[in-house]
Design a protein around this motif. Structure first.
Motif, PDB file in Angstrom:
ATOM      1  N   ALA A 217     -25.728  17.281 -10.671  1.00 41.67           N
ATOM      2  CA  ALA A 217     -26.198  16.896 -12.002  1.00 41.67           C
ATOM      3  C   ALA A 217     -25.626  15.337 -12.166  1.00 41.67           C
ATOM      4  O   ALA A 217     -24.661  15.031 -11.670  1.00 41.67           O
ATOM      5  N   PRO A 218     -26.438  14.446 -13.071  1.00 41.92           N
ATOM      6  CA  PRO A 218     -25.794  13.139 -13.488  1.00 41.92           C
ATOM      7  C   PRO A 218     -24.606  13.393 -14.120  1.00 41.92           C
ATOM      8  O   PRO A 218     -24.594  13.832 -15.230  1.00 41.92           O
ATOM      9  N   VAL A 219     -23.382  12.882 -13.451  1.00 45.26           N
ATOM     10  CA  VAL A 219     -22.290  12.735 -14.154  1.00 45.26           C
ATOM     11  C   VAL A 219     -21.532  11.461 -13.756  1.00 45.26           C
ATOM     12  O   VAL A 219     -21.804  10.771 -12.785  1.00 45.26           O
ATOM     13  N   ASP A 220     -20.392  11.165 -14.649  1.00 43.39           N
ATOM     14  CA  ASP A 220     -19.918   9.859 -14.522  1.00 43.39           C
ATOM     15  C   ASP A 220     -19.034  10.294 -13.214  1.00 43.39           C
ATOM     16  O   ASP A 220     -17.877  11.164 -13.636  1.00 43.39           O
ATOM     17  N   PRO A 221     -18.660   9.878 -12.076  1.00 44.40           N
ATOM     18  CA  PRO A 221     -17.774  10.369 -11.041  1.00 44.40           C
ATOM     19  C   PRO A 221     -16.314  10.317 -11.459  1.00 44.40           C
ATOM     20  O   PRO A 221     -15.563  10.920 -10.963  1.00 44.40           O
ATOM     21  N   VAL A 222     -16.020   9.009 -11.684  1.00 39.30           N
ATOM     22  CA  VAL A 222     -14.700   9.034 -12.062  1.00 39.30           C
ATOM     23  C   VAL A 222     -13.984   9.596 -13.171  1.00 39.30           C
ATOM     24  O   VAL A 222     -12.966  10.303 -12.869  1.00 39.30           O
ATOM     25  N   HIS A 223     -14.850   9.779 -14.165  1.00 37.74           N
ATOM     26  CA  HIS A 223     -14.614  10.697 -15.395  1.00 37.74           C
ATOM     27  C   HIS A 223     -14.425  12.256 -14.870  1.00 37.74           C
ATOM     28  O   HIS A 223     -13.684  13.074 -15.365  1.00 37.74           O
ATOM     29  N   LEU A 224     -15.293  12.611 -13.807  1.00 39.74           N
ATOM     30  CA  LEU A 224     -15.190  13.704 -13.200  1.00 39.74           C
ATOM     31  C   LEU A 224     -13.793  14.062 -12.813  1.00 39.74           C
ATOM     32  O   LEU A 224     -13.229  15.122 -12.666  1.00 39.74           O
ATOM     33  N   ILE A 225     -13.356  13.274 -12.029  1.00 38.34           N
ATOM     34  CA  ILE A 225     -12.245  13.256 -11.480  1.00 38.34           C
ATOM     35  C   ILE A 225     -11.121  13.420 -12.330  1.00 38.34           C
ATOM     36  O   ILE A 225     -10.064  14.114 -12.124  1.00 38.34           O
ATOM     37  N   PHE A 226     -11.153  12.448 -13.241  1.00 37.43           N
ATOM     38  CA  PHE A 226     -10.032  12.595 -14.277  1.00 37.43           C
ATOM     39  C   PHE A 226     -10.071  14.181 -15.163  1.00 37.43           C
ATOM     40  O   PHE A 226      -9.152  14.448 -15.156  1.00 37.43           O
ATOM     41  N   LEU A 227     -11.239  14.321 -15.108  1.00 29.88           N
ATOM     42  CA  LEU A 227     -11.376  16.014 -15.881  1.00 29.88           C
ATOM     43  C   LEU A 227     -10.746  16.800 -14.780  1.00 29.88           C
ATOM     44  O   LEU A 227      -9.945  17.725 -15.397  1.00 29.88           O
ATOM     45  N   ILE A 228     -10.952  16.870 -13.624  1.00 31.10           N
ATOM     46  CA  ILE A 228     -10.427  17.649 -12.664  1.00 31.10           C
ATOM     47  C   ILE A 228      -8.780  17.618 -12.710  1.00 31.10           C
ATOM     48  O   ILE A 228      -8.221  18.754 -12.640  1.00 31.10           O
ATOM     49  N   TRP A 229      -8.177  16.266 -12.736  1.00 32.96           N
ATOM     50  CA  TRP A 229      -6.952  16.181 -12.821  1.00 32.96           C
ATOM     51  C   TRP A 229      -6.352  16.882 -14.032  1.00 32.96           C
ATOM     52  O   TRP A 229      -5.364  17.279 -13.933  1.00 32.96           O
ATOM     53  N   ALA A 230      -6.798  16.518 -15.201  1.00 30.01           N
ATOM     54  CA  ALA A 230      -6.327  16.820 -16.372  1.00 30.01           C
ATOM     55  C   ALA A 230      -6.493  18.467 -16.604  1.00 30.01           C
ATOM     56  O   ALA A 230      -5.510  19.201 -16.911  1.00 30.01           O
ATOM     57  N   THR A 231      -7.528  19.151 -16.167  1.00 25.71           N
ATOM     58  CA  THR A 231      -7.517  20.529 -16.177  1.00 25.71           C
ATOM     59  C   THR A 231      -6.777  21.140 -15.229  1.00 25.71           C
ATOM     60  O   THR A 231      -5.861  22.284 -15.593  1.00 25.71           O
ATOM     61  N   THR A 232      -6.509  20.796 -14.068  1.00 31.18           N
ATOM     62  CA  THR A 232      -5.741  21.687 -13.083  1.00 31.18           C
ATOM     63  C   THR A 232      -4.239  21.315 -13.289  1.00 31.18           C
ATOM     64  O   THR A 232      -3.393  22.362 -13.098  1.00 31.18           O
ATOM     65  N   GLN A 233      -3.740  20.175 -13.756  1.00 32.66           N
ATOM     66  CA  GLN A 233      -2.473  19.833 -14.124  1.00 32.66           C
ATOM     67  C   GLN A 233      -1.958  20.519 -15.505  1.00 32.66           C
ATOM     68  O   GLN A 233      -0.863  20.791 -15.486  1.00 32.66           O
ATOM     69  N   HIS A 234      -2.942  20.724 -16.357  1.00 34.78           N
ATOM     70  CA  HIS A 234      -2.551  21.441 -17.404  1.00 34.78           C
ATOM     71  C   HIS A 234      -1.785  22.664 -17.324  1.00 34.78           C
ATOM     72  O   HIS A 234      -0.971  22.814 -18.250  1.00 34.78           O
TER      73      HIS A 234
ATOM     74  N   ALA B 187       4.572  25.695 -21.461  1.00 34.20           N
ATOM     75  CA  ALA B 187       5.035  26.415 -22.694  1.00 34.20           C
ATOM     76  C   ALA B 187       3.951  26.571 -23.728  1.00 34.20           C
ATOM     77  O   ALA B 187       4.027  27.508 -24.305  1.00 34.20           O
ATOM     78  N   GLN B 188       3.019  25.727 -23.729  1.00 36.58           N
ATOM     79  CA  GLN B 188       1.983  25.870 -24.495  1.00 36.58           C
ATOM     80  C   GLN B 188       1.114  27.130 -24.444  1.00 36.58           C
ATOM     81  O   GLN B 188       0.559  27.878 -24.970  1.00 36.58           O
ATOM     82  N   ILE B 189       0.659  27.248 -22.964  1.00 38.81           N
ATOM     83  CA  ILE B 189      -0.182  28.375 -22.567  1.00 38.81           C
ATOM     84  C   ILE B 189       0.467  29.588 -22.771  1.00 38.81           C
ATOM     85  O   ILE B 189       0.015  30.714 -23.223  1.00 38.81           O
ATOM     86  N   ARG B 190       1.856  29.571 -22.463  1.00 39.57           N
ATOM     87  CA  ARG B 190       2.747  30.902 -22.830  1.00 39.57           C
ATOM     88  C   ARG B 190       2.749  31.221 -24.191  1.00 39.57           C
ATOM     89  O   ARG B 190       2.723  32.547 -24.564  1.00 39.57           O
ATOM     90  N   ALA B 191       2.712  30.049 -25.115  1.00 43.69           N
ATOM     91  CA  ALA B 191       2.976  30.490 -26.412  1.00 43.69           C
ATOM     92  C   ALA B 191       1.484  31.149 -26.987  1.00 43.69           C
ATOM     93  O   ALA B 191       1.457  31.823 -28.009  1.00 43.69           O
ATOM     94  N   VAL B 192       0.522  30.545 -26.263  1.00 42.64           N
ATOM     95  CA  VAL B 192      -1.016  31.163 -26.881  1.00 42.64           C
ATOM     96  C   VAL B 192      -1.450  32.453 -26.198  1.00 42.64           C
ATOM     97  O   VAL B 192      -1.553  33.419 -26.944  1.00 42.64           O
ATOM     98  N   LEU B 193      -0.985  32.508 -24.991  1.00 44.28           N
ATOM     99  CA  LEU B 193      -1.251  33.917 -24.117  1.00 44.28           C
ATOM    100  C   LEU B 193      -0.378  34.818 -24.131  1.00 44.28           C
ATOM    101  O   LEU B 193      -0.445  36.058 -23.681  1.00 44.28           O
ATOM    102  N   GLY B 194       0.926  34.500 -24.253  1.00 40.47           N
ATOM    103  CA  GLY B 194       2.140  35.670 -24.402  1.00 40.47           C
ATOM    104  C   GLY B 194       2.228  36.359 -23.058  1.00 40.47           C
ATOM    105  O   GLY B 194       1.989  35.473 -21.805  1.00 40.47           O
TER     106      GLY B 194
END
Length: 223
Positions: free
Chosen positions: A165-182, A188-195
């Motif tokens: 689909a039409p996507v900006d490739p650089v921002h797609l790479i940024f999105l993947i980095w941000a999501t996976t490294q989150h 600590a934030q994930i554990r606070a939310v999901l216990g």
């Protein structure tokens, strides 16, 4: 610190180091030191860490550690270089001739696995970036920039061929980095939310499937 270490990132080595190959024991000890240093730096940051802390975690004497690395700065550089080499490998492996969805599925999966298996490396990198990248600034503007633009060109071609689909490739790479490294950087934030859910068997596999579904469904070609 940045000026000294940036010079090494451009290819300089300690005098004579390139002329001799380490023995098996030396290679093992270097790996032990880097693993220990990664945990120490990720926990305390560069300024808050000491050679004594690293030596203690590596279970070796300080003089023995200093035989391999003369200064804390040298250890920090070596840990970052090791981390960056590992992290760039999956991005470099994206095959321009492969199936776009499968290539990106593989890249996202590997990034999630790396975050789950070695969160300290992700946190170390995040701390370096938050500090303004004093050590790896030149690297980011050279090798990383070139690699991202090369892979963005591949993704852009896939989009032009109607395979994504039409996507900006650089921002797609940024999105993947941000999501996976989150999952590493904000544990600590994930554990606070999901216990206790985080400790359940298969949690990271479920998280990976959720991320893959969201990202890949967003980039699949539209009918």
């Amino acid at each position: 610190m940045g000026e000294v270490l940036d010079a090494k990132l451009d290819g300089e080595t300690e005098e004579g180091e390139a002329k001799r190959q380490p023995t098996r024991i030396q290679a093992i000890n270097r790996e032990i030191i880097l693993e220990a240093a990664l945990e120490v730096f990720a926990t305390h940051g560069f300024r808050g860490s000491t050679v004594d802390q690293i030596a203690t975690r590596a279970a070796m004497s300080k003089p023995n550690l200093l035989y391999y690395y003369r200064r804390k700065q040298d250890i920090y550089y070596a840990v970052l270089q090791h981390t960056l080499d590992d992290w760039l490998a999956p991005l470099e492996a994206i095959d321009a001739e492969g199936d776009p969805i499968e290539q990106l599925r593989r890249y996202i999966t590997l990034k999630l696995e790396m975050s789950a298996e070695n969160p300290a490396a992700s946190r170390l990198f995040a701390n370096e970036i938050l500090a303004g990248a004093p050590v790896i600034g030149d690297f980011l503007r050279s090798r990383l920039r070139t690699l991202v633009h090369d892979k963005a060109a591949v993704i852009r071609r896939w989009v032009g061929e109607g395979r994504l689909a039409p996507v900006d490739p650089v921002h797609l790479i940024f999105l993947i980095w941000a999501t996976t490294q989150h999952y590493a950087d904000f544990d600590a934030q994930i554990r606070a939310v999901l216990g206790s859910q985080v400790e359940q068997p298969g949690f990271y596999e479920q998280a990976a499937q959720a991320v893959l579904t969201i990202v890949l469904n967003g980039i699949r070609p539209r009918d």
